[in-house]
Design an enzyme around this catalytic site. Structure first.
Site, PDB file in Angstrom:
ATOM      1  N   SER A  67     -11.675   4.871   1.787  1.00 47.88           N
ATOM      2  CA  SER A  67     -10.911   5.972   1.177  1.00 47.88           C
ATOM      3  C   SER A  67     -11.887   6.906   0.482  1.00 47.88           C
ATOM      4  O   SER A  67     -13.046   6.532   0.217  1.00 47.88           O
ATOM      5  CB  SER A  67      -9.955   5.412   0.116  1.00 47.88           C
ATOM      6  OG  SER A  67      -9.347   6.447  -0.628  1.00 47.88           O
TER       7      SER A  67
ATOM      8  N   TYR B  82      -7.489   0.617  -7.873  1.00 48.65           N
ATOM      9  CA  TYR B  82      -7.658   1.002  -6.464  1.00 48.65           C
ATOM     10  C   TYR B  82      -9.084   1.458  -6.170  1.00 48.65           C
ATOM     11  O   TYR B  82      -9.679   1.052  -5.178  1.00 48.65           O
ATOM     12  CB  TYR B  82      -6.651   2.098  -6.123  1.00 48.65           C
ATOM     13  CG  TYR B  82      -6.630   2.500  -4.659  1.00 48.65           C
ATOM     14  CD1 TYR B  82      -6.331   1.568  -3.658  1.00 48.65           C
ATOM     15  CD2 TYR B  82      -6.895   3.815  -4.269  1.00 48.65           C
ATOM     16  CE1 TYR B  82      -6.303   1.937  -2.308  1.00 48.65           C
ATOM     17  CE2 TYR B  82      -6.866   4.189  -2.929  1.00 48.65           C
ATOM     18  CZ  TYR B  82      -6.570   3.252  -1.950  1.00 48.65           C
ATOM     19  OH  TYR B  82      -6.542   3.624  -0.620  1.00 48.65           O
TER      20      TYR B  82
HETATM   21  P1  NAP Z   1       0.955   2.259   4.580  1.00 52.61           P
HETATM   22  O1  NAP Z   1       1.797   3.129   5.435  1.00 52.61           O
HETATM   23  O2  NAP Z   1       1.535   1.694   3.332  1.00 52.61           O
HETATM   24  O3  NAP Z   1       0.355   1.078   5.482  1.00 52.61           O
HETATM   25  C1  NAP Z   1      -0.274  -0.041   4.916  1.00 52.61           C
HETATM   26  C2  NAP Z   1      -0.313  -1.154   5.953  1.00 52.61           C
HETATM   27  O4  NAP Z   1      -0.998  -2.272   5.388  1.00 52.61           O
HETATM   28  C3  NAP Z   1       1.079  -1.620   6.330  1.00 52.61           C
HETATM   29  O5  NAP Z   1       1.148  -1.790   7.743  1.00 52.61           O
HETATM   30  C4  NAP Z   1       1.208  -2.973   5.630  1.00 52.61           C
HETATM   31  O6  NAP Z   1       1.992  -3.873   6.421  1.00 52.61           O
HETATM   32  C5  NAP Z   1      -0.242  -3.424   5.645  1.00 52.61           C
HETATM   33  N1  NAP Z   1      -0.485  -4.473   4.648  1.00 52.61           N
HETATM   34  C6  NAP Z   1      -0.356  -4.413   3.292  1.00 52.61           C
HETATM   35  N2  NAP Z   1      -0.609  -5.611   2.751  1.00 52.61           N
HETATM   36  C7  NAP Z   1      -0.901  -6.446   3.797  1.00 52.61           C
HETATM   37  C8  NAP Z   1      -1.211  -7.816   3.879  1.00 52.61           C
HETATM   38  N3  NAP Z   1      -1.294  -8.603   2.790  1.00 52.61           N
HETATM   39  N4  NAP Z   1      -1.451  -8.357   5.101  1.00 52.61           N
HETATM   40  C9  NAP Z   1      -1.381  -7.598   6.215  1.00 52.61           C
HETATM   41  N5  NAP Z   1      -1.066  -6.294   6.203  1.00 52.61           N
HETATM   42  C10 NAP Z   1      -0.829  -5.724   5.002  1.00 52.61           C
HETATM   43  O7  NAP Z   1      -0.350   3.057   4.097  1.00 52.61           O
HETATM   44  P2  NAP Z   1      -1.547   3.783   4.910  1.00 52.61           P
HETATM   45  O8  NAP Z   1      -1.802   5.052   4.210  1.00 52.61           O
HETATM   46  O9  NAP Z   1      -1.297   3.809   6.365  1.00 52.61           O
HETATM   47  O10 NAP Z   1      -2.731   2.788   4.557  1.00 52.61           O
HETATM   48  C11 NAP Z   1      -3.639   2.277   5.513  1.00 52.61           C
HETATM   49  C12 NAP Z   1      -5.024   2.168   4.897  1.00 52.61           C
HETATM   50  O11 NAP Z   1      -5.502   3.479   4.585  1.00 52.61           O
HETATM   51  C13 NAP Z   1      -5.076   1.390   3.570  1.00 52.61           C
HETATM   52  O12 NAP Z   1      -6.239   0.592   3.569  1.00 52.61           O
HETATM   53  C14 NAP Z   1      -5.180   2.480   2.521  1.00 52.61           C
HETATM   54  O13 NAP Z   1      -5.803   2.017   1.349  1.00 52.61           O
HETATM   55  C15 NAP Z   1      -6.009   3.494   3.272  1.00 52.61           C
HETATM   56  N6  NAP Z   1      -5.952   4.872   2.774  1.00 52.61           N
HETATM   57  C16 NAP Z   1      -4.761   5.539   2.669  1.00 52.61           C
HETATM   58  C17 NAP Z   1      -4.744   6.856   2.188  1.00 52.61           C
HETATM   59  C18 NAP Z   1      -3.472   7.637   2.027  1.00 52.61           C
HETATM   60  O14 NAP Z   1      -3.488   8.676   1.334  1.00 52.61           O
HETATM   61  N7  NAP Z   1      -2.380   7.254   2.636  1.00 52.61           N
HETATM   62  C19 NAP Z   1      -5.950   7.477   1.831  1.00 52.61           C
HETATM   63  C20 NAP Z   1      -7.140   6.775   1.951  1.00 52.61           C
HETATM   64  C21 NAP Z   1      -7.136   5.477   2.434  1.00 52.61           C
HETATM   65  P3  NAP Z   1       3.045  -4.961   5.869  1.00 52.61           P
HETATM   66  O15 NAP Z   1       3.552  -4.475   4.541  1.00 52.61           O
HETATM   67  O16 NAP Z   1       4.076  -5.024   6.945  1.00 52.61           O
HETATM   68  O17 NAP Z   1       2.233  -6.225   5.774  1.00 52.61           O
END
Ligand code: NAP
Length: 255
Positions: A142, A155
């Site tokens: 991130s 975070y």
């Molecule tokens: P999201 O829509 O909330 O997706 C998060 C995913 O992680 C979900 O599929 C969730 O699946 C899975 N997850 C959470 N806990 C888990 C666990 N214990 N075991 C297995 N899977 C798990 O958010 P996203 O934005 O796509 O996030 C994806 C990645 O991008 C993350 O690492 C996040 O930190 C990073 N990121 C996001 C942003 C942003 O602004 N959105 C920016 C920078 C980085 P289940 O709940 O079904 O397990």
């Protein structure tokens, strides 16, 4: 419980990509892009109904996965005989609190999921990635892995640690046939904020109000580009933000 839409050992001639956290957001979009590129995509997450549906759509394999649980990771990995690409995507944030008011349980969740989750999966799949002869590890860290911001230390510390784990592998694996790419997204509209604010949709929507954030597809396309480079080309780090954002702390709303 294990749900396999198609068996992970039945990838045919296709290369195998594993995407963690593929039940929503960046992970789900990435699974679609890699499948369109011809990969047999193995998707893991806790919400099995969602990954089942996606696996059927992309002719992939859905396997329940909780990256915070050793046994779940072991069972997941056991069902994957070979792997070419690993996308460490499972992760997220909980809360926005000052250090003075830090919630230890929220910190534990963030560290377990982002840091130790990435370690568990990477460690377990590394021998298979090396055996592939042309492995690739993509870790979604991130902008929070390179900047600190107020109320975000749970975070930002977790993302810094996850990123350093990933970056350490690059020299450690020198001479081995594995490439490593760190993706550092800024604001992406997914379920990220919904999770951060414990399901409060109004609060989550406010984060993206008044600006145009990245979409999960925007990030997935970049990962697809990374995965389609020839074996000698390593894209080390990619920082991508919406035009409306200049840093973790500054966007067109904050001025
Ligand atoms: P999201 O829509 O909330 O997706 C998060 C995913 O992680 C979900 O599929 C969730 O699946 C899975 N997850 C959470 N806990 C888990 C666990 N214990 N075991 C297995 N899977 C798990 O958010 P996203 O934005 O796509 O996030 C994806 C990645 O991008 C993350 O690492 C996040 O930190 C990073 N990121 C996001 C942003 C942003 O602004 N959105 C920016 C920078 C980085 P289940 O709940 O079904 O397990």
């Amino acid at each position: 419980m294990t749900v396999a839409t198609t068996d992970a050992s039945n990838s045919g001639d296709r290369k195998v990509a594993v995407v963690t956290g593929a039940s929503s957001g960046i992970g789900a979009a990435t699974a679609k892009v890699l499948a369109a590129q011809g990969y047999h995509v193995v998707i893991g997450a806790r919400r099995v109904d969602r990954i089942d549906e996606l696996a059927a759509e992309i002719d992939g394999t859905a396997i329940v996965l909780d990256v915070t649980d050793e046994q779940s990771v072991a069972a997941f990995v056991e069902q994957i005989p070979a792997v070419d690409v690993l996308v460490n995507n499972a992760g997220g944030a909980k809360g926005l609190a000052t250090v003075a008011e830090a919630d230890l349980d929220d910190w534990r969740w963030m560290w377990e999921t982002n840091v130790l989750g990435t370690l568990r999966i990477t460690k377990a799949l590394l021998p298979k990635l090396i055996d592939s002869g042309d492995g690739l590890i993509v870790t979604i860290s991130s902008i929070a892995a390179i900047e600190a911001y107020d109320n975000g230390a749970g975070y930002t510390t977790a993302k810094h640690a996850q990123a350093v784990l990933h970056r350490t592998l690059r020299p450690e694996l020198l001479g081995k046939p594995v490439r490593l790419t760190e993706i550092q997204p800024g604001m992406v509209e997914t379920e990220f904020s919904l999770v951060r604010f414990e399901g409060d949709a109004e609060k989550a929507d406010k984060v993206y109000e008044g600006l145009t954030p990245l979409s999960a597809d925007d990030v997935a396309e970049v990962i697809g580009f990374v995965a389609s480079r020839p074996p000698h080309v390593n894209l080390d780090t990619i920082l991508l933000m919406p035009r409306d954002q200049a840093s973790a702390r500054r966007n067109i709303k904050t001025g």
